[in-house]
Design an enzyme around this catalytic site. Structure first.
Site, PDB file in Angstrom:
ATOM      1  N   LYS A 190       0.812  -1.198   0.000  1.00 21.06           N
ATOM      2  CA  LYS A 190       0.000   0.000   0.000  1.00 21.06           C
ATOM      3  C   LYS A 190       0.851   1.256   0.000  1.00 21.06           C
ATOM      4  O   LYS A 190       0.387   2.338  -0.350  1.00 21.06           O
ATOM      5  CB  LYS A 190      -0.870   0.030   1.284  1.00 21.06           C
TER       6      LYS A 190
ATOM      7  N   ASP B 134      14.480  -0.568   1.333  1.00 23.98           N
ATOM      8  CA  ASP B 134      15.094  -0.794   2.645  1.00 23.98           C
ATOM      9  C   ASP B 134      16.035  -1.999   2.537  1.00 23.98           C
ATOM     10  O   ASP B 134      17.145  -1.865   2.036  1.00 23.98           O
ATOM     11  CB  ASP B 134      13.963  -0.991   3.666  1.00 23.98           C
TER      12      ASP B 134
ATOM     13  N   VAL C  79      10.594   5.221   9.418  1.00 21.64           N
ATOM     14  CA  VAL C  79       9.904   6.471   9.076  1.00 21.64           C
ATOM     15  C   VAL C  79       8.451   6.219   8.697  1.00 21.64           C
ATOM     16  O   VAL C  79       8.093   5.125   8.262  1.00 21.64           O
ATOM     17  CB  VAL C  79      10.632   7.205   7.915  1.00 21.64           C
TER      18      VAL C  79
ATOM     19  N   ASP D 184       3.602   3.536   6.636  1.00 22.62           N
ATOM     20  CA  ASP D 184       2.827   3.286   7.857  1.00 22.62           C
ATOM     21  C   ASP D 184       3.662   2.686   8.974  1.00 22.62           C
ATOM     22  O   ASP D 184       4.754   2.154   8.766  1.00 22.62           O
ATOM     23  CB  ASP D 184       1.703   2.304   7.559  1.00 22.62           C
TER      24      ASP D 184
HETATM   25  P1  IMP Z   1      12.331  -3.975   1.936  1.00 17.34           P
HETATM   26  O1  IMP Z   1      11.759  -5.215   1.312  1.00 17.34           O
HETATM   27  O2  IMP Z   1      13.011  -4.249   3.250  1.00 17.34           O
HETATM   28  O3  IMP Z   1      13.207  -3.186   0.994  1.00 17.34           O
HETATM   29  O4  IMP Z   1      11.150  -3.069   2.392  1.00 17.34           O
HETATM   30  C1  IMP Z   1      10.290  -2.556   1.515  1.00 17.34           C
HETATM   31  C2  IMP Z   1       8.969  -2.251   2.187  1.00 17.34           C
HETATM   32  O5  IMP Z   1       9.014  -2.264   3.610  1.00 17.34           O
HETATM   33  C3  IMP Z   1       8.580  -0.869   1.819  1.00 17.34           C
HETATM   34  O6  IMP Z   1       7.844  -0.877   0.631  1.00 17.34           O
HETATM   35  C4  IMP Z   1       7.782  -0.395   3.002  1.00 17.34           C
HETATM   36  O7  IMP Z   1       6.428  -0.729   2.808  1.00 17.34           O
HETATM   37  C5  IMP Z   1       8.334  -1.154   4.164  1.00 17.34           C
HETATM   38  N1  IMP Z   1       9.293  -0.330   4.940  1.00 17.34           N
HETATM   39  C6  IMP Z   1      10.634  -0.412   4.950  1.00 17.34           C
HETATM   40  N2  IMP Z   1      11.187   0.512   5.762  1.00 17.34           N
HETATM   41  C7  IMP Z   1      10.168   1.227   6.258  1.00 17.34           C
HETATM   42  C8  IMP Z   1      10.077   2.360   7.157  1.00 17.34           C
HETATM   43  O8  IMP Z   1      11.064   2.936   7.652  1.00 17.34           O
HETATM   44  N3  IMP Z   1       8.827   2.797   7.430  1.00 17.34           N
HETATM   45  C9  IMP Z   1       7.698   2.228   6.913  1.00 17.34           C
HETATM   46  N4  IMP Z   1       7.730   1.191   6.069  1.00 17.34           N
HETATM   47  C10 IMP Z   1       8.954   0.680   5.746  1.00 17.34           C
END
Ligand code: IMP
Ligand code: MG
Length: 184
Positions: A47, A107, A157, A163
């Protein structure tokens, strides 16, 4: 303006509304240059990308269409589980399409690494990754964004679509929550 019940939970503002607005205009202009004469498909990752997506497509006046996919990897934690699940799949054939993936934050990289592979197996002709935020400190997968709005430090964040436990997505800027919000 920190007077709403929700805003009282914000410890500090990392990126203001004005900064987001002008950076999104720049990203839209850059995408226009890269895709002029083509018909790319903006593909938002739900989302979190829903706010960024609406501003970005209006900042880029290309003849383009939009699509969404919904994934989940967090299950209400603040650290990625590494397992990415498709909650809502593509509603169209993307064979031969130039994709502009629109993400809220890159992330660990698990989500985008998974999605990039998934879209390639579905026949995408090209993939351009646009993320509003980049948090390079926590990268676990070798994946980079083609365009990023802002690099953020290793802090959780919220706001502008992002969220914590499904809340704060409608905060209009990017902020960090007070520690007691997580423990409470
Ligand atoms: P990744 O798979 O760890 O790269 O994370 C991607 C998803 O995790 C993003 O699309 C966000 O929805 C969520 N996410 C990662 N870091 C944050 C944060 O600091 N705040 C909120 N959502 C996060
Ligand atoms: Mg997301």
């Amino acid at each position: 303006m920190k007077n709403s019940e929700m805003e009282q939970d914000i410890l500090k503002v990392l990126v203001t509304e004005e900064e987001i607005h002008s950076r999104v205009q720049e990203l839209g202009a850059e995408l226009y240059r890269r895709f002029e004469g083509k018909k790319p498909l903006f593909l938002g990752v739900l989302k979190g990308s829903f706010v960024f997506m609406t501003d970005l497509v209006r900042a880029c006046q290309l003849k383009s269409d939009i699509e969404f996919i919904a994934v989940s990897s967090y299950q209400n934690a603040t650290v990625s589980s590494g397992r990415v699940q498709i909650i809502h799949d593509l509603q169209q054939d993307i064979t031969g399409r130039d994709l502009i993936i629109v993400e809220d934050i890159l992330d660990s990289g698990h989500t985008l690494a998974f999605l990039k592979q998934y879209f390639l197996t579905k026949g995408a002709a090209s993939i351009t990754i646009v993320t509003l935020l980049d948090k390079p400190a926590r990268r676990a997968k070798a994946i980079a964004a083609d365009l990023a709005g802002f690099v953020v430090p290793d802090e959780f964040v919220v706001g502008y679509g992002l969220d914590y436990c499904q809340l704060y997505r409608n905060v209009p800027y990017i902020g960090v929550l007070k520690p007691e919000v997580y423990s409470g």
